[in-house]
Scaffold this motif. Structure first.
Motif, PDB file in Angstrom:
ATOM      1  N   GLY A  42       0.791  -1.263   0.040  1.00 33.21           N
ATOM      2  CA  GLY A  42      -0.017   0.065  -0.164  1.00 33.21           C
ATOM      3  C   GLY A  42       0.717   1.286  -0.145  1.00 33.21           C
ATOM      4  N   GLU A  43       2.087   1.139  -0.740  1.00 32.20           N
ATOM      5  CA  GLU A  43       2.986   2.398  -0.557  1.00 32.20           C
ATOM      6  C   GLU A  43       2.652   3.551  -1.342  1.00 32.20           C
ATOM      7  OE1 GLU A  43       3.606  -0.692  -1.711  1.00 32.20           O
ATOM      8  OE2 GLU A  43       4.822  -0.510  -3.524  1.00 32.20           O
ATOM      9  N   MET A  44       1.620   3.310  -2.367  1.00 25.52           N
ATOM     10  CA  MET A  44       1.386   4.599  -3.040  1.00 25.52           C
ATOM     11  C   MET A  44      -0.051   5.306  -2.522  1.00 25.52           C
ATOM     12  SD  MET A  44       3.336   4.200  -5.789  1.00 25.52           S
ATOM     13  CE  MET A  44       2.728   5.298  -6.877  1.00 25.52           C
ATOM     14  N   GLY A  45      -0.739   4.533  -1.993  1.00 22.08           N
ATOM     15  CA  GLY A  45      -2.119   5.283  -1.422  1.00 22.08           C
ATOM     16  C   GLY A  45      -2.101   5.709   0.203  1.00 22.08           C
ATOM     17  N   THR A  46      -0.924   5.523   0.701  1.00 21.18           N
ATOM     18  CA  THR A  46      -0.928   5.706   2.211  1.00 21.18           C
ATOM     19  C   THR A  46       0.141   6.745   2.742  1.00 21.18           C
ATOM     20  OG1 THR A  46       0.177   3.578   2.249  1.00 21.18           O
ATOM     21  CG2 THR A  46      -2.202   3.451   2.577  1.00 21.18           C
ATOM     22  N   ARG A  47       0.063   7.044   3.802  1.00 22.81           N
ATOM     23  CA  ARG A  47       1.006   7.946   4.341  1.00 22.81           C
ATOM     24  C   ARG A  47       1.930   7.121   5.331  1.00 22.81           C
ATOM     25  NH1 ARG A  47      -2.870  12.878   5.565  1.00 22.81           N
ATOM     26  NH2 ARG A  47      -3.502  13.269   3.468  1.00 22.81           N
ATOM     27  N   CYS A 174      -7.497   1.183  13.025  1.00 22.51           N
ATOM     28  CA  CYS A 174      -6.026   0.940  13.165  1.00 22.51           C
ATOM     29  C   CYS A 174      -5.281   1.716  12.135  1.00 22.51           C
ATOM     30  CB  CYS A 174      -5.796  -0.474  12.984  1.00 22.51           C
ATOM     31  SG  CYS A 174      -6.411  -1.532  14.698  1.00 22.51           S
ATOM     32  N   PHE A 175      -6.023   2.025  10.893  1.00 21.42           N
ATOM     33  CA  PHE A 175      -5.626   2.621   9.689  1.00 21.42           C
ATOM     34  C   PHE A 175      -5.764   4.113   9.775  1.00 21.42           C
ATOM     35  CE2 PHE A 175      -5.934  -1.604   8.520  1.00 21.42           C
ATOM     36  CZ  PHE A 175      -4.712  -1.987   7.790  1.00 21.42           C
ATOM     37  N   ALA A 176      -6.051   4.834  10.926  1.00 20.13           N
ATOM     38  CA  ALA A 176      -6.657   6.173  10.852  1.00 20.13           C
ATOM     39  C   ALA A 176      -5.411   7.134  10.466  1.00 20.13           C
ATOM     40  CB  ALA A 176      -6.849   6.643  12.347  1.00 20.13           C
ATOM     41  N   SER A 177      -4.432   6.872  10.780  1.00 16.55           N
ATOM     42  CA  SER A 177      -3.386   7.753  10.296  1.00 16.55           C
ATOM     43  C   SER A 177      -2.901   7.617   8.785  1.00 16.55           C
ATOM     44  CB  SER A 177      -1.765   7.308  10.826  1.00 16.55           C
ATOM     45  OG  SER A 177      -1.147   6.329  10.210  1.00 16.55           O
ATOM     46  N   GLN A 178      -3.531   6.855   7.987  1.00 17.35           N
ATOM     47  CA  GLN A 178      -3.416   6.823   6.415  1.00 17.35           C
ATOM     48  C   GLN A 178      -4.529   7.711   5.756  1.00 17.35           C
ATOM     49  OE1 GLN A 178      -1.035   4.825   5.533  1.00 17.35           O
ATOM     50  NE2 GLN A 178      -0.601   4.184   7.358  1.00 17.35           N
ATOM     51  N   PHE A 179      -5.267   8.289   6.586  1.00 24.20           N
ATOM     52  CA  PHE A 179      -6.318   9.167   5.938  1.00 24.20           C
ATOM     53  C   PHE A 179      -6.198  10.481   6.366  1.00 24.20           C
ATOM     54  CE2 PHE A 179      -7.705   4.697   5.946  1.00 24.20           C
ATOM     55  CZ  PHE A 179      -8.090   4.556   4.771  1.00 24.20           C
ATOM     56  N   ALA A 180      -6.809  11.636   5.593  1.00 21.18           N
ATOM     57  CA  ALA A 180      -6.630  12.906   5.805  1.00 21.18           C
ATOM     58  C   ALA A 180      -7.611  13.292   6.960  1.00 21.18           C
ATOM     59  CB  ALA A 180      -7.270  13.615   4.636  1.00 21.18           C
ATOM     60  N   GLY A 181      -7.032  13.841   7.964  1.00 20.47           N
ATOM     61  CA  GLY A 181      -7.942  14.307   9.250  1.00 20.47           C
ATOM     62  C   GLY A 181      -9.039  15.191   9.214  1.00 20.47           C
ATOM     63  N   ASP A 182      -8.726  16.136   8.275  1.00 22.47           N
ATOM     64  CA  ASP A 182      -9.443  17.547   8.028  1.00 22.47           C
ATOM     65  C   ASP A 182      -9.867  17.510   6.569  1.00 22.47           C
ATOM     66  OD1 ASP A 182      -8.017  19.700   6.696  1.00 22.47           O
ATOM     67  OD2 ASP A 182      -6.729  19.120   8.209  1.00 22.47           O
ATOM     68  N   LEU A 183     -11.097  18.475   6.407  1.00 26.78           N
ATOM     69  CA  LEU A 183     -11.719  18.438   5.090  1.00 26.78           C
ATOM     70  C   LEU A 183     -10.766  19.138   4.100  1.00 26.78           C
ATOM     71  CD1 LEU A 183     -15.216  18.951   6.301  1.00 26.78           C
ATOM     72  CD2 LEU A 183     -14.311  16.731   5.281  1.00 26.78           C
TER      73      LEU A 183
END
Ligand SMILES: [Zn+2]
Length: 238
Positions: A42-47, A174-183
């Motif tokens: 998942g190295e392209m779509g994640t942080r 568990c993957f929360a850090s992979q998604f943007a936190g704010d709009l």
């Protein structure tokens, strides 16, 4: 790899959590063993760093109760159903010896998802060939299910995950850090966290509504489903 009853194969870490974690948790609760195989890191779509992603994936494995979680590093966003990849995956399938395999649905927007469906099917078949030049005893899974949450087709069947929905969310969390936190940070690749949870909840509720329960996950199979007793068939006709 340890042998398991169910092996869930997906393109990216977090695909399984989003599409079929509730069902996997339910099967663990029934006493079945499950394993997770992510085809890419998942190295392209994640942080974050590879270490952080590995830690998150392991956290989700524990929430789900899977016996193992492995990744194959076949290349995020460049996954191909090549002969080399088929052989490598067939060897993993021989090692895990699952009766049931869960794959991504064969249609979708992300090429990795539908490619993983093709690659997974071909590897399941190849794993059963006696003379395949890979290690392990021949083994062909009996059943292949396609987790079809992402696509708007009528599924073949639904699994009631109502009692397990909170744990599914915990696994996704568990993957929360992979998604943007704010709009302000919303893009195609990084949906805002709240929006993602909203979407998953709505989808699971929709499929739950189709079978008269609170939350469900959809699956599609290519073959016909068999029924032994037409009197006790669930889901009220409409
Ligand atoms: Zn994915």
């Amino acid at each position: 790899m340890e042998s398991v009853d169910i092996l869930s194969i997906a393109a990216h870490p977090d695909d399984i959590e989003l599409t079929c974690a509730g069902t996997m948790i339910k099967m663990v609760d029934k006493g079945y063993t499950v394993g997770i195989l992510d085809l890419t890191e998942g190295e392209m779509g994640t942080r974050g760093t590879p270490e952080l992603r590995a830690k998150e994936a392991e956290g989700a494995r524990i929430v789900i109760g899977a016996k193992f979680r492995e990744h194959m590093n076949l290349g995020d966003s460049r996954l191909t159903a090549s002969i080399e990849n088929r052989m490598a995956l067939a060897e993993k399938i021989r090692s895990a010896r699952p009766r049931t395999v869960i794959l991504p649905y064969w249609k979708g927007r992300h090429p990795d998802h539908y490619t993983a469906a093709t690659l997974g099917y071909e590897a399941c078949y190849a794993a059963g060939l006696k003379h395949l030049p890979v290690s392990g005893e021949p083994h062909r899974p009996k059943k292949i299910l396609y987790a079809s949450m992402y696509h708007d087709d009528r599924p073949s069947f639904l699994v009631d995950i109502s009692p397990y929905f909170d744990r599914k969310l915990a696994a996704i969390n568990c993957f929360a850090s992979q998604f943007a936190g704010d709009l302000r940070d919303v893009t195609e690749l990084y949906p805002a966290w709240g929006r993602l949870i909203d979407r998953i909840t709505t989808q699971c509720k929709y499929f739950g509504h189709l079978m008269g329960v609170e939350y469900a996950e959809p699956f599609t199979v290519k073959e016909a489903m068999a029924v032994d007793d037409i009197v006790t068939l669930p889901v009220v006709s409409v």
